[in-house]
Design a protein around this motif. Structure first.
Motif, PDB file in Angstrom:
ATOM      1  N   CYS A  31     -27.774  -4.011 -10.572  1.00 43.01           N
ATOM      2  CA  CYS A  31     -28.214  -5.413 -10.644  1.00 43.01           C
ATOM      3  C   CYS A  31     -27.947  -6.073  -9.290  1.00 43.01           C
ATOM      4  O   CYS A  31     -26.836  -5.970  -8.758  1.00 43.01           O
ATOM      5  CB  CYS A  31     -27.451  -6.129 -11.750  1.00 43.01           C
ATOM      6  N   PRO A  32     -28.934  -6.736  -8.690  1.00 44.39           N
ATOM      7  CA  PRO A  32     -28.727  -7.343  -7.360  1.00 44.39           C
ATOM      8  C   PRO A  32     -27.548  -8.313  -7.314  1.00 44.39           C
ATOM      9  O   PRO A  32     -26.799  -8.335  -6.337  1.00 44.39           O
ATOM     10  CB  PRO A  32     -30.050  -8.075  -7.092  1.00 44.39           C
ATOM     11  N   PHE A  33     -27.379  -9.103  -8.364  1.00 41.52           N
ATOM     12  CA  PHE A  33     -26.298 -10.078  -8.384  1.00 41.52           C
ATOM     13  C   PHE A  33     -24.938  -9.397  -8.552  1.00 41.52           C
ATOM     14  O   PHE A  33     -23.941  -9.834  -7.977  1.00 41.52           O
ATOM     15  CB  PHE A  33     -26.537 -11.101  -9.502  1.00 41.52           C
ATOM     16  N   CYS A  34     -24.905  -8.307  -9.323  1.00 42.20           N
ATOM     17  CA  CYS A  34     -23.663  -7.535  -9.451  1.00 42.20           C
ATOM     18  C   CYS A  34     -23.317  -6.861  -8.128  1.00 42.20           C
ATOM     19  O   CYS A  34     -22.147  -6.781  -7.743  1.00 42.20           O
ATOM     20  CB  CYS A  34     -23.808  -6.489 -10.552  1.00 42.20           C
ATOM     21  N   CYS A  35     -24.336  -6.369  -7.448  1.00 44.74           N
ATOM     22  CA  CYS A  35     -24.116  -5.737  -6.140  1.00 44.74           C
ATOM     23  C   CYS A  35     -23.540  -6.733  -5.137  1.00 44.74           C
ATOM     24  O   CYS A  35     -22.716  -6.372  -4.287  1.00 44.74           O
ATOM     25  CB  CYS A  35     -25.428  -5.158  -5.609  1.00 44.74           C
ATOM     26  N   LYS A  36     -23.958  -7.983  -5.236  1.00 47.90           N
ATOM     27  CA  LYS A  36     -23.407  -9.031  -4.366  1.00 47.90           C
ATOM     28  C   LYS A  36     -21.907  -9.188  -4.580  1.00 47.90           C
ATOM     29  O   LYS A  36     -21.128  -9.256  -3.615  1.00 47.90           O
ATOM     30  CB  LYS A  36     -24.082 -10.365  -4.662  1.00 47.90           C
ATOM     31  N   VAL A  37     -21.504  -9.261  -5.851  1.00 52.35           N
ATOM     32  CA  VAL A  37     -20.079  -9.448  -6.161  1.00 52.35           C
ATOM     33  C   VAL A  37     -19.274  -8.248  -5.679  1.00 52.35           C
ATOM     34  O   VAL A  37     -18.206  -8.404  -5.067  1.00 52.35           O
ATOM     35  CB  VAL A  37     -19.884  -9.674  -7.672  1.00 52.35           C
ATOM     36  N   ARG A  38     -19.763  -7.044  -5.931  1.00 50.73           N
ATOM     37  CA  ARG A  38     -19.040  -5.845  -5.497  1.00 50.73           C
ATOM     38  C   ARG A  38     -18.932  -5.771  -3.974  1.00 50.73           C
ATOM     39  O   ARG A  38     -17.885  -5.391  -3.438  1.00 50.73           O
ATOM     40  CB  ARG A  38     -19.728  -4.576  -6.019  1.00 50.73           C
ATOM     41  N   ALA A  39     -20.008  -6.134  -3.287  1.00 53.54           N
ATOM     42  CA  ALA A  39     -19.973  -6.102  -1.821  1.00 53.54           C
ATOM     43  C   ALA A  39     -18.884  -7.029  -1.291  1.00 53.54           C
ATOM     44  O   ALA A  39     -18.147  -6.682  -0.353  1.00 53.54           O
ATOM     45  CB  ALA A  39     -21.337  -6.494  -1.250  1.00 53.54           C
ATOM     46  N   PHE A  40     -18.753  -8.197  -1.900  1.00 51.89           N
ATOM     47  CA  PHE A  40     -17.724  -9.153  -1.484  1.00 51.89           C
ATOM     48  C   PHE A  40     -16.332  -8.624  -1.786  1.00 51.89           C
ATOM     49  O   PHE A  40     -15.444  -8.633  -0.923  1.00 51.89           O
ATOM     50  CB  PHE A  40     -17.950 -10.491  -2.187  1.00 51.89           C
ATOM     51  N   LEU A  41     -16.100  -8.160  -3.025  1.00 50.40           N
ATOM     52  CA  LEU A  41     -14.780  -7.659  -3.404  1.00 50.40           C
ATOM     53  C   LEU A  41     -14.379  -6.460  -2.547  1.00 50.40           C
ATOM     54  O   LEU A  41     -13.222  -6.346  -2.110  1.00 50.40           O
ATOM     55  CB  LEU A  41     -14.778  -7.266  -4.889  1.00 50.40           C
ATOM     56  N   ASP A  42     -15.333  -5.559  -2.290  1.00 51.38           N
ATOM     57  CA  ASP A  42     -15.033  -4.374  -1.490  1.00 51.38           C
ATOM     58  C   ASP A  42     -14.710  -4.746  -0.049  1.00 51.38           C
ATOM     59  O   ASP A  42     -13.757  -4.230   0.540  1.00 51.38           O
ATOM     60  CB  ASP A  42     -16.216  -3.404  -1.524  1.00 51.38           C
ATOM     61  N   PHE A  43     -15.508  -5.635   0.526  1.00 48.92           N
ATOM     62  CA  PHE A  43     -15.268  -6.030   1.916  1.00 48.92           C
ATOM     63  C   PHE A  43     -13.913  -6.708   2.071  1.00 48.92           C
ATOM     64  O   PHE A  43     -13.214  -6.502   3.065  1.00 48.92           O
ATOM     65  CB  PHE A  43     -16.372  -6.967   2.399  1.00 48.92           C
ATOM     66  N   MET A  44     -13.524  -7.504   1.067  1.00 57.35           N
ATOM     67  CA  MET A  44     -12.239  -8.207   1.123  1.00 57.35           C
ATOM     68  C   MET A  44     -11.072  -7.302   0.736  1.00 57.35           C
ATOM     69  O   MET A  44      -9.913  -7.721   0.792  1.00 57.35           O
ATOM     70  CB  MET A  44     -12.259  -9.433   0.203  1.00 57.35           C
ATOM     71  N   GLY A  45     -11.354  -6.064   0.348  1.00 56.05           N
ATOM     72  CA  GLY A  45     -10.291  -5.120   0.020  1.00 56.05           C
ATOM     73  C   GLY A  45      -9.562  -5.442  -1.270  1.00 56.05           C
ATOM     74  O   GLY A  45      -8.368  -5.137  -1.414  1.00 56.05           O
ATOM     75  N   ILE A  46     -10.244  -6.036  -2.232  1.00 55.53           N
ATOM     76  CA  ILE A  46      -9.628  -6.447  -3.490  1.00 55.53           C
ATOM     77  C   ILE A  46      -9.763  -5.336  -4.527  1.00 55.53           C
ATOM     78  O   ILE A  46     -10.826  -4.716  -4.663  1.00 55.53           O
ATOM     79  CB  ILE A  46     -10.279  -7.741  -4.003  1.00 55.53           C
ATOM     80  N   SER A  47      -8.696  -5.095  -5.268  1.00 52.49           N
ATOM     81  CA  SER A  47      -8.739  -4.137  -6.375  1.00 52.49           C
ATOM     82  C   SER A  47      -9.378  -4.805  -7.596  1.00 52.49           C
ATOM     83  O   SER A  47      -9.159  -5.992  -7.851  1.00 52.49           O
ATOM     84  CB  SER A  47      -7.328  -3.670  -6.726  1.00 52.49           C
ATOM     85  N   TYR A  48     -10.132  -4.034  -8.370  1.00 57.04           N
ATOM     86  CA  TYR A  48     -10.755  -4.589  -9.576  1.00 57.04           C
ATOM     87  C   TYR A  48     -11.168  -3.457 -10.510  1.00 57.04           C
ATOM     88  O   TYR A  48     -11.353  -2.306 -10.094  1.00 57.04           O
ATOM     89  CB  TYR A  48     -11.964  -5.460  -9.229  1.00 57.04           C
ATOM     90  N   ALA A  49     -11.280  -3.806 -11.787  1.00 56.33           N
ATOM     91  CA  ALA A  49     -11.755  -2.864 -12.804  1.00 56.33           C
ATOM     92  C   ALA A  49     -13.209  -3.172 -13.121  1.00 56.33           C
ATOM     93  O   ALA A  49     -13.669  -4.312 -12.973  1.00 56.33           O
ATOM     94  CB  ALA A  49     -10.900  -2.977 -14.059  1.00 56.33           C
ATOM     95  N   VAL A  50     -13.945  -2.146 -13.559  1.00 59.38           N
ATOM     96  CA  VAL A  50     -15.375  -2.290 -13.835  1.00 59.38           C
ATOM     97  C   VAL A  50     -15.675  -1.884 -15.265  1.00 59.38           C
ATOM     98  O   VAL A  50     -15.185  -0.859 -15.753  1.00 59.38           O
ATOM     99  CB  VAL A  50     -16.207  -1.407 -12.874  1.00 59.38           C
ATOM    100  N   VAL A  51     -16.455  -2.714 -15.939  1.00 61.66           N
ATOM    101  CA  VAL A  51     -17.012  -2.378 -17.244  1.00 61.66           C
ATOM    102  C   VAL A  51     -18.516  -2.234 -17.049  1.00 61.66           C
ATOM    103  O   VAL A  51     -19.196  -3.210 -16.740  1.00 61.66           O
ATOM    104  CB  VAL A  51     -16.716  -3.459 -18.303  1.00 61.66           C
ATOM    105  N   GLU A  52     -19.017  -1.013 -17.184  1.00 59.59           N
ATOM    106  CA  GLU A  52     -20.456  -0.762 -17.035  1.00 59.59           C
ATOM    107  C   GLU A  52     -21.131  -1.098 -18.362  1.00 59.59           C
ATOM    108  O   GLU A  52     -20.907  -0.446 -19.382  1.00 59.59           O
ATOM    109  CB  GLU A  52     -20.716   0.695 -16.657  1.00 59.59           C
ATOM    110  N   VAL A  53     -21.943  -2.121 -18.353  1.00 59.64           N
ATOM    111  CA  VAL A  53     -22.573  -2.636 -19.571  1.00 59.64           C
ATOM    112  C   VAL A  53     -23.913  -1.939 -19.793  1.00 59.64           C
ATOM    113  O   VAL A  53     -24.691  -1.740 -18.847  1.00 59.64           O
ATOM    114  CB  VAL A  53     -22.773  -4.165 -19.475  1.00 59.64           C
ATOM    115  N   ASP A  54     -24.179  -1.558 -21.021  1.00 61.74           N
ATOM    116  CA  ASP A  54     -25.475  -0.998 -21.401  1.00 61.74           C
ATOM    117  C   ASP A  54     -26.528  -2.085 -21.208  1.00 61.74           C
ATOM    118  O   ASP A  54     -26.467  -3.142 -21.840  1.00 61.74           O
ATOM    119  CB  ASP A  54     -25.424  -0.548 -22.867  1.00 61.74           C
TER     120      ASP A  54
END
Length: 418
Positions: free
Chosen positions: A134-157
């Motif tokens: 999802c483009p909007f989900c990719c935006k959030v991940r790009a930000f969290l990854d660049f900032m070096g933040i740890s996070y958990a992911v729930v892959e939704v059907d």
């Protein structure tokens, strides 16, 4: 009823007799005029005065006026009652709804993977509900990854959406972020999520839950009179006393401009391009399945349902979106023009990124949107026909460098160990 009263009063005024003094005065006034138009008007006026003096019943025109006004008023009343019945708050504008807080992670939520960064000093506990591509989900991940933040992911059907049944909001991306009191604040909308976390990272003295209150849902009416909902301040960072060093009003405005552009323009070009034919739509969803590891996280029947139903639905939706956004049959050209607009701005500024030497929130937003179609034919064509490649892979290198280590898992009841 006001329409009825107005129409009735107007009709009655047309047959009301004039007082004798008024009649003679009006006739004398018209008699003074000596051109054909005035003479004709004088004759018509005299006839009207004479007819008005009788005690005739209202004619057919008057009856029709009264009937029309009555029907119109009744129809308007019924329509208004129907609107209020279907939407009890349709009349409310600028009504704000604060973000929801949960006592804990809902039971049954299944964590599919985590990104754990030993260097993360944010202190944030984040669960991201997403579709991998999802483009909007990719935006959030790009930000969290660049900032070096740890996070958990729930892959939704993407079809059944079982992992967000507990939520009143059935959209992704969505995050649950732990507050100081142990509760979790629920945030939706990629831009609001990014702004909230970016604000917190600038100054950690304020609890993330308190900061979330600055991003409420608000209702408004668009130019067509349709009621809409959006999140207030979603492109703004909420600094406490003053803006941080190195952040000027110009850089803030530039960031907001291009973040908004990514949401309001660039992202709407993806579906018409990636799903313009049934074959390309199936190819795109096969890549989605591979990128999201659907065969790992979902049973085969569910994975096939997502691929074939999703591809068919998006092929049909793409045609609707193409008309809605007034795109020509050459949809690729619109994508090329948008990417040229971005790269031309970089050339004009003579900087590696829109943020200068390092990617800004605007860079990460545009990168995130584009990364959602990285495995599609559309993206390959963009690399061949625009100069987006250099900037894209420069941002990608930094995002991947800062990203935490991937840990795949599936915990059935996170609430039990939270």
């Amino acid at each position: 009823m006001s329409c009825f009263r107005l129409a009735t009063a107007t009709a009655l005024a047309g047959v009301r007799p004039l007082p004798p003094a008024s009649r003679s005065g009006a006739l004398r006034l018209l008699t003074r005029k000596r051109n054909p138009d005035v003479a004709f008007a004088r004759r018509q006026f005299a006839v009207a005065v004479e007819n008005g003096g009788g005690k005739k019943k209202p004619n057919g025109t008057f009856k029709l006026a009264v009937l029309g006004a009555t029907v119109g008023a009744a129809t308007g009343s019924v329509y208004t009652m129907y609107q209020r019945w279907t939407d009890g708050s349709s009349h409310k504008e600028h009504e704000e709804t604060k973000p929801t807080c949960l006592g804990g992670i809902p039971a049954g939520v299944r964590i599919t993977k985590r990104y754990v960064n030993p260097k993360d000093t944010s202190g944030l506990d984040i669960v991201l509900f997403q579709f991998q591509t999802c483009p909007f989900c990719c935006k959030v991940r790009a930000f969290l990854d660049f900032m070096g933040i740890s996070y958990a992911v729930v892959e939704v059907d993407a079809v059944l959406r079982q992992d967000i049944r507990w939520s009143s909001v059935k959209k992704v991306p969505m995050v649950l972020i732990r507050q100081q009191d142990g509760q979790y604040v629920q945030m939706v909308d990629s831009s609001a999520i990014i702004s909230l976390i970016a604000t917190y990272l600038q100054d950690k003295r304020t609890d993330i839950g308190e900061l979330a209150q600055f991003y409420p849902h608000t209702s408004f009416f668009d130019d067509d009179g349709k009621k809409k909902n959006d999140i207030l301040n979603k492109y703004f960072l909420m600094y406490r006393e003053h803006t941080p060093k190195g952040v000027s009003k110009e850089t803030e405005e530039t960031d907001r401009k291009w973040r908004s552009w990514a949401d309001s323009h660039l992202v709407h070009l993806i579906s018409p391009n990636c799903y313009q034919t049934m074959g390309e739509s199936l190819e795109t969803f096969e890549w989605f399945s591979q990128a999201g590891e659907w065969d790992v996280h979902f049973p085969k029947w569910e994975r096939d349902l997502m691929v074939y139903c999703g591809a068919t639905a998006m092929w049909a939706i793409a045609k609707i979106l193409k008309r809605r956004h007034a795109l020509t049959d050459d949809v690729r050209s619109h994508m090329y023009d948008a990417l040229d607009q971005w790269t031309n701005e970089l050339k004009k500024r003579n900087t590696k990124f829109m943020g200068g030497k390092q990617p800004s929130l605007a860079d990460l937003s545009v990168f995130g949107v584009l990364s959602s179609m990285e495995g599609c034919q559309t993206f390959k064509d963009c690399l061949l026909n625009t100069s987006i490649g250099k900037w894209f892979y420069d941002v990608k290198a930094l995002v991947e460098k800062n990203r935490g280590q991937l840990q795949r898992e599936r915990i059935e009841n996170l609430a039990a160990i939270a």
